[in-house]
Design a protein around this motif. Structure first.
Motif, PDB file in Angstrom:
ATOM      1  N   ASN B  73       3.394  75.381  13.770  1.00  0.00           N
ATOM      2  CA  ASN B  73       2.669  75.536  12.373  1.00  0.00           C
ATOM      3  C   ASN B  73       3.070  74.258  11.782  1.00  0.00           C
ATOM      4  OD1 ASN B  73       0.994  77.847  12.824  1.00  0.00           O
ATOM      5  ND2 ASN B  73       2.385  79.128  11.688  1.00  0.00           N
ATOM      6  N   ARG B 119      -4.671  73.368  18.100  1.00  0.00           N
ATOM      7  CA  ARG B 119      -4.491  74.670  18.674  1.00  0.00           C
ATOM      8  C   ARG B 119      -4.819  74.608  20.119  1.00  0.00           C
ATOM      9  NH1 ARG B 119      -7.512  79.543  16.318  1.00  0.00           N
ATOM     10  NH2 ARG B 119      -9.249  78.134  16.615  1.00  0.00           N
ATOM     11  N   MET B 141       1.101  82.404  18.603  1.00  0.00           N
ATOM     12  CA  MET B 141      -0.089  81.964  17.897  1.00  0.00           C
ATOM     13  C   MET B 141      -0.827  83.086  17.020  1.00  0.00           C
ATOM     14  SD  MET B 141      -1.702  79.252  20.600  1.00  0.00           S
ATOM     15  CE  MET B 141      -2.778  78.374  19.330  1.00  0.00           C
ATOM     16  N   LEU B 151      -8.810  78.750  24.436  1.00  0.00           N
ATOM     17  CA  LEU B 151      -8.310  77.595  24.131  1.00  0.00           C
ATOM     18  C   LEU B 151      -7.616  76.832  25.279  1.00  0.00           C
ATOM     19  CD1 LEU B 151      -6.368  78.689  20.800  1.00  0.00           C
ATOM     20  CD2 LEU B 151      -8.047  76.990  20.893  1.00  0.00           C
TER      21      LEU B 151
END
Lengths: 228, 167
Positions: B73, B119, B141, B151
């Motif tokens: 993050n 991401r 995540m 993803l």
């Protein structure tokens, strides 16, 4: 193409073998950690003071965000007129949490929606540092609209939008809509008192954004601005 | 059981966690940024932030996931905040001259990896480069297993379409 996946694994292996990969705390980091310990103690006092004196506004001088050298949650860029977030969607009413429930646990508030779906709409932008916009919440006994007045980024893929109810039973009180950009997006809705937009967000941050009640967004979509 | 866990956590010194997980945090940050100095800053900032909430950590087993989540993050937030991602994505990973290895053709792959959306890059780094399972990646995540698969699939497809990677 299995080869690509193997090459990615190999990249990780090579980085692992690369010496030295040891994290040695710098004097700067050690100082922040030491100060962090002091601040943490201060935060406990601030929480107690806030609860005793009836709101975080009175205890702001002791909050983590004010005193800590650690960076607070990032604020959106202050240049130009740009959309911060917009969208609409449905979310379970249990995404709503108010200050009372947050600090004292469940059961202290009887005017929150207990179940059902809420229809949420939001549109926010900034222009020269001014955050503005509007939003509304309908359903599960709520019929409220609000004006957006502040925002901040929270832990990477989330944004918190703060505002004030200007219509409905909660007129004048604070609200925060915290949107997590996930698959699907998730929402948490915070019902505050009358501390003011920024103070409300400081108050939530004092206890950690992760402790809010997030619920996945159904049949809707929220678009956040990601390029800061 | 719960009491025992809480007790064991209280006996876990923050310094011990720093020693045990520091290298891992640094490794992930390095893979995410391609910049060792920035990676050190990110990893240390992650520990500083965790310290603020350390008293709230109830499950020591979850510390690793929490740490890696904070690292990823912070990395993504850093790029986003400073608008460096756009500039950064235009160049390949910049290894310092004193780095002891020559990544050779992998430079191209690393560069393409860093150009991915945040991401997708996070999912690929955690799953392939850092060898976490898909479920562990999802835990870090805080997204569903299905979202991780999506993803990863989109990230791989984008890498395959990158000219430098296919060379």
């Amino acid at each position: 193409m299995q080869d690509l996946e193997n090459r990615l694994k190999s990249l990780g292996d090579r980085v692992s073998q690369q010496a030295p990969m040891e994290l040695r705390p710098t004097p700067h980091a050690l100082r922040k950690i030491r100060v962090g310990r002091i601040i943490r103690s201060g935060a406990v006092l601030a929480t107690a003071a806030a609860l005793v004196f009836g709101g975080f506004a009175g205890a702001r001088s002791l909050t983590i965000d004010d005193a800590a050298p650690v960076q607070p949650a990032d604020s959106p860029s202050r240049t130009g007129s740009t959309s911060i977030a917009e969208g609409s969607g449905e979310v379970r009413a249990r995404a709503v949490m108010d200050a009372c429930e947050f600090f004292f646990g469940s059961g202290c508030s009887d005017d929150l929606p207990s179940d059902g779906l809420l229809s949420v709409q939001i549109s926010a932008s900034q222009d020269g540092g001014e955050v503005s916009g509007s939003g509304s919440i309908h359903g599960a006994g709520l019929d409220e609209s609000f004006t957006v007045g502040c925002s901040r980024y929270v832990d990477g893929d989330s944004i918190a939008l703060g505002g004030t109810f200007d219509e409905g039973d909660r007129t004048g009180k604070d609200i925060a809509l915290v949107i997590q950009d996930l698959d699907p997006d998730s929402l948490a809705i915070w019902f505050g008192k009358e501390d003011g937009c920024e103070s409300m967000l400081d108050g939530i941050g004092l206890r950690s954004w992760e402790n809010l009640t997030y619920q996945p967004v159904r049949s809707g979509n929220f678009t956040l601005r990601h390029d800061g | 059981m719960l009491g025992r866990r809480a007790g064991s956590l209280r006996s876990t010194r923050f310094e011990d966690l720093y020693a045990a997980h520091g290298a891992e945090a640094l490794r992930v940050a390095y893979l995410m940024t391609g910049d060792k100095a920035l990676a050190e800053d990110v990893a240390q900032e992650a520990f500083v932030r965790l310290l603020k909430g350390f008293h709230n950590v109830r499950n020591p087993d979850a510390f690793r996931a929490y740490l890696l989540r904070t690292v990823t993050n912070l990395t993504n937030s850093h790029f986003r905040k400073s608008k460096r991602e756009r500039d950064f994505s235009r160049r390949e990973p910049k290894l310092r001259s004193e780095d002891p290895i020559d990544l050779g053709s992998r430079d191209m792959l690393w560069g393409a990896l860093l150009r991915l959306p945040a991401r997708q890059r996070t999912a690929l780094v955690l799953h392939y480069c850092h060898d976490l399972s898909e479920q562990q990646t999802a835990d870090v995540m805080q997204i569903s297993l299905k979202a991780v698969k999506s993803l990863v699939g989109r990230g791989l497809a984008k890498l395959r379409s990158d000219e430098g990677v296919t060379v």
